[in-house]
Design a protein around this motif. Structure first.
Motif, PDB file in Angstrom:
ATOM      1  N   LYS A  73      -5.987   2.082  -7.777  1.00 59.15           N
ATOM      2  CA  LYS A  73      -4.672   1.797  -7.017  1.00 59.15           C
ATOM      3  C   LYS A  73      -4.845   2.514  -5.671  1.00 59.15           C
ATOM      4  O   LYS A  73      -4.190   1.802  -4.681  1.00 59.15           O
ATOM      5  CB  LYS A  73      -3.608   2.291  -7.830  1.00 59.15           C
ATOM      6  N   ARG A  76      -6.793   0.547  -3.246  1.00 60.76           N
ATOM      7  CA  ARG A  76      -6.227  -0.652  -2.864  1.00 60.76           C
ATOM      8  C   ARG A  76      -5.017  -0.513  -1.841  1.00 60.76           C
ATOM      9  O   ARG A  76      -4.865  -1.121  -0.746  1.00 60.76           O
ATOM     10  CB  ARG A  76      -5.408  -1.400  -3.936  1.00 60.76           C
ATOM     11  N   LEU A  77      -4.335   0.625  -1.910  1.00 64.19           N
ATOM     12  CA  LEU A  77      -3.289   1.250  -1.165  1.00 64.19           C
ATOM     13  C   LEU A  77      -3.874   1.460  -0.133  1.00 64.19           C
ATOM     14  O   LEU A  77      -3.172   1.302   1.405  1.00 64.19           O
ATOM     15  CB  LEU A  77      -2.459   2.262  -1.872  1.00 64.19           C
ATOM     16  N   GLU A  78      -4.992   2.197   0.143  1.00 62.12           N
ATOM     17  CA  GLU A  78      -5.722   2.460   1.347  1.00 62.12           C
ATOM     18  C   GLU A  78      -5.882   1.276   2.182  1.00 62.12           C
ATOM     19  O   GLU A  78      -5.857   1.517   3.329  1.00 62.12           O
ATOM     20  CB  GLU A  78      -6.789   3.437   1.029  1.00 62.12           C
ATOM     21  N   GLU A  79      -6.556   0.286   1.631  1.00 64.10           N
ATOM     22  CA  GLU A  79      -6.986  -1.051   2.008  1.00 64.10           C
ATOM     23  C   GLU A  79      -5.519  -1.580   2.992  1.00 64.10           C
ATOM     24  O   GLU A  79      -5.646  -1.944   4.010  1.00 64.10           O
ATOM     25  CB  GLU A  79      -7.548  -1.879   1.153  1.00 64.10           C
ATOM     26  N   ARG A  80      -4.550  -1.554   2.215  1.00 66.88           N
ATOM     27  CA  ARG A  80      -3.338  -2.081   2.805  1.00 66.88           C
ATOM     28  C   ARG A  80      -2.806  -1.178   3.817  1.00 66.88           C
ATOM     29  O   ARG A  80      -2.423  -1.786   4.661  1.00 66.88           O
ATOM     30  CB  ARG A  80      -2.212  -2.281   1.435  1.00 66.88           C
ATOM     31  N   ILE A  81      -2.789   0.036   3.942  1.00 63.88           N
ATOM     32  CA  ILE A  81      -2.429   0.767   4.888  1.00 63.88           C
ATOM     33  C   ILE A  81      -3.329   0.765   6.067  1.00 63.88           C
ATOM     34  O   ILE A  81      -2.727   0.543   7.036  1.00 63.88           O
ATOM     35  CB  ILE A  81      -2.462   2.305   4.324  1.00 63.88           C
ATOM     36  N   VAL A  83      -4.647  -2.155   6.879  1.00 62.49           N
ATOM     37  CA  VAL A  83      -4.233  -3.251   7.541  1.00 62.49           C
ATOM     38  C   VAL A  83      -2.650  -3.112   8.415  1.00 62.49           C
ATOM     39  O   VAL A  83      -2.532  -3.636   9.461  1.00 62.49           O
ATOM     40  CB  VAL A  83      -3.957  -4.612   6.469  1.00 62.49           C
ATOM     41  N   LEU A  84      -1.991  -2.436   7.867  1.00 64.02           N
ATOM     42  CA  LEU A  84      -0.489  -2.124   8.307  1.00 64.02           C
ATOM     43  C   LEU A  84      -0.884  -1.528   9.627  1.00 64.02           C
ATOM     44  O   LEU A  84      -0.134  -1.806  10.714  1.00 64.02           O
ATOM     45  CB  LEU A  84       0.440  -1.417   7.408  1.00 64.02           C
TER      46      LEU A  84
END
Length: 103
Positions: A73, A76-81, A83-84
């Motif tokens: 998790k 995955r959150l690091e990847e989303r951050i 992108v943001l």
């Protein structure tokens, strides 16, 4: 100081005992087996708690699997951050072009 008096003998015994106590404390603190009075070792951990050993192994397995899930998790959150952050730092024209190209 008198080398032949009882004070010298008591001092040697006191120094030896204090050294043994400090040595045992350091060994126990770092997880090494502690020697008992007759030179044998006393294992740390599940002494007298053999019936709890299967529960401890099961708990370790559950915690390990939960740790793996949480690591997934977090990645995955690091990847989303990431992108943001890219969206927040890119110029507005480039983002508008990418959005229009997706339509």
């Amino acid at each position: 100081m008198s080398w032949s008096g009882p004070g010298f003998v008591i001092a040697i015994i006191a120094i030896s005992t204090i050294g043994w106590v400090i040595n045992s404390w350091i060994r126990a603190k770092h997880g090494y087996p502690v020697e008992n009075e007759w030179g044998g070792t006393t294992a740390l951990g599940f002494d007298g708690l053999e019936e709890d050993y299967p529960n401890a192994v099961r708990k370790i397995a559950l915690l390990t699997s939960e740790n793996e899930k949480l690591n997934g998790k977090v990645s995955r959150l690091e990847e989303r951050i990431a992108v943001l952050e890219r969206i927040a730092t890119d110029p507005a024209q480039r983002i508008a072009r990418e959005i229009d190209s997706l339509r």
